[in-house]
Design an enzyme around this catalytic site. Structure first.
Site, mmCIF file in Angstrom:
data_model
loop_
_atom_site.group_PDB
_atom_site.id
_atom_site.type_symbol
_atom_site.label_atom_id
_atom_site.label_comp_id
_atom_site.label_asym_id
_atom_site.label_seq_id
_atom_site.Cartn_x
_atom_site.Cartn_y
_atom_site.Cartn_z
ATOM 1 C CD GLU A 232 -45.535 65.832 17.823
ATOM 2 O OE1 GLU A 232 -44.379 66.104 17.439
ATOM 3 O OE2 GLU A 232 -45.775 65.103 18.810
ATOM 4 C CB SER B 190 -48.429 82.272 31.707
ATOM 5 O OG SER B 190 -47.189 81.602 31.634
ATOM 6 C CG HIS C 24 -46.626 81.118 36.670
ATOM 7 N ND1 HIS C 24 -46.293 82.375 36.183
ATOM 8 C CD2 HIS C 24 -47.028 80.395 35.584
ATOM 9 C CE1 HIS C 24 -46.476 82.400 34.863
ATOM 10 N NE2 HIS C 24 -46.919 81.217 34.491
#
Length: 249
Positions: free
Chosen positions: A169, A79, A228
């Site tokens: 963040e 991924s 996946h």
């Protein structure tokens, strides 16, 4: 400096996890490959025990991986880690002896995972938070229990206020870059194996031409019975394809 987990001896292989993951995701796969290889599993920037990095673009992450390598190695990425692996092969081909890309293509994907990031950021981080409470807080945006459990591996609980181990963040700010892939005027001429999950739509036939343009020696294969998470859903089928490819080098 990227945190690492190293096992085994022999021809070297580096393993790169996906978004929200860590080196620990490779657990049984790393142990199996370590029977014949020196296997280096890395925590990518802002993941696992590695430092948080405000600049999480693929060239920068590939450079961080290159800095953790002691020389040429086979590189296997899943991924987001697969995109980092492809960027490394295109930018530093002398470091990549062969490349395995698990269920990802060098294309831009829709922003479907941004909801996961926002749901994790919205979990109330109060002292005494339990894993059950955090799971319930995620359930609206992340209905799949297995995906919630995967995300909650990043939650630190204990005395005082809980916290996320990964850099939420930094990841939130980088999502537009992580969903895409840089335009590069390069190609990697080494051997490449691209693995797709049988039930996954991450590698569509329409993407094959783009992959071949960057990686002309590519071979495509399907991991049976998987979505996946090809290496977690069918480890034996995944290794049945990966091990001969690595041994050929």
């Amino acid at each position: 400096m990227l945190h690492r987990v190293e096992l085994g001896e022999g021809p070297p292989v580096v393993l790169l996890h996906g978004l929200f993951g860590s080196a620990q995701n490779w657990g049984s796969i790393q142990k199996r490959l370590a029977a014949h290889h020196r296997v280096l599993a890395l925590d990518l920037p802002s993941h696992g025990a590695s430092a948080h990095d405000k600049a999480m673009d693929y060239p920068r992450m590939a450079a961080a991986v290159a800095g953790a390598m002691a020389g040429p190695m086979a590189v296997l990425g899943h991924s987001m880690g697969g995109k980092v692996a492809m960027m490394l092969a295109l930018g530093r081909p002398e470091l990549v002896t062969r490349l395995v890309v698990a269920d990802i293509a060098p294309v831009t994907y829709p922003p479907t995972l941004r909801g996961y990031v926002e749901a994790m950021r919205a979990v109330p981080m109060h002292p005494g938070l339990t894993r059950r409470e955090a799971d319930a807080a995620l359930a609206g945006a992340v209905p799949e229990a297995g995906v919630r459990a995967f995300l909650l591996h990043n939650l630190r609980l204990g005395e005082g206020a809980p916290s996320w181990r990964l850099g939420l963040e930094e990841i939130a700010a980088a999502m537009p870059l992580l969903e895409g892939f840089p335009e590069v005027a390069a190609r990697y001429d080494g051997p490449v194996l691209v693995l797709a999950g049988e039930r996954s739509n991450y590698i569509r036939p329409a993407y094959h031409a783009r992959i071949r343009a960057l990686f002309p020696r590519v071979e495509f294969a399907i991991v049976p019975g998987t979505g996946h998470w090809v290496h977690a859903e069918n480890p034996a089928g995944f290794l049945a394809l990966v091990e001969p490819f690595l041994a050929a080098g």
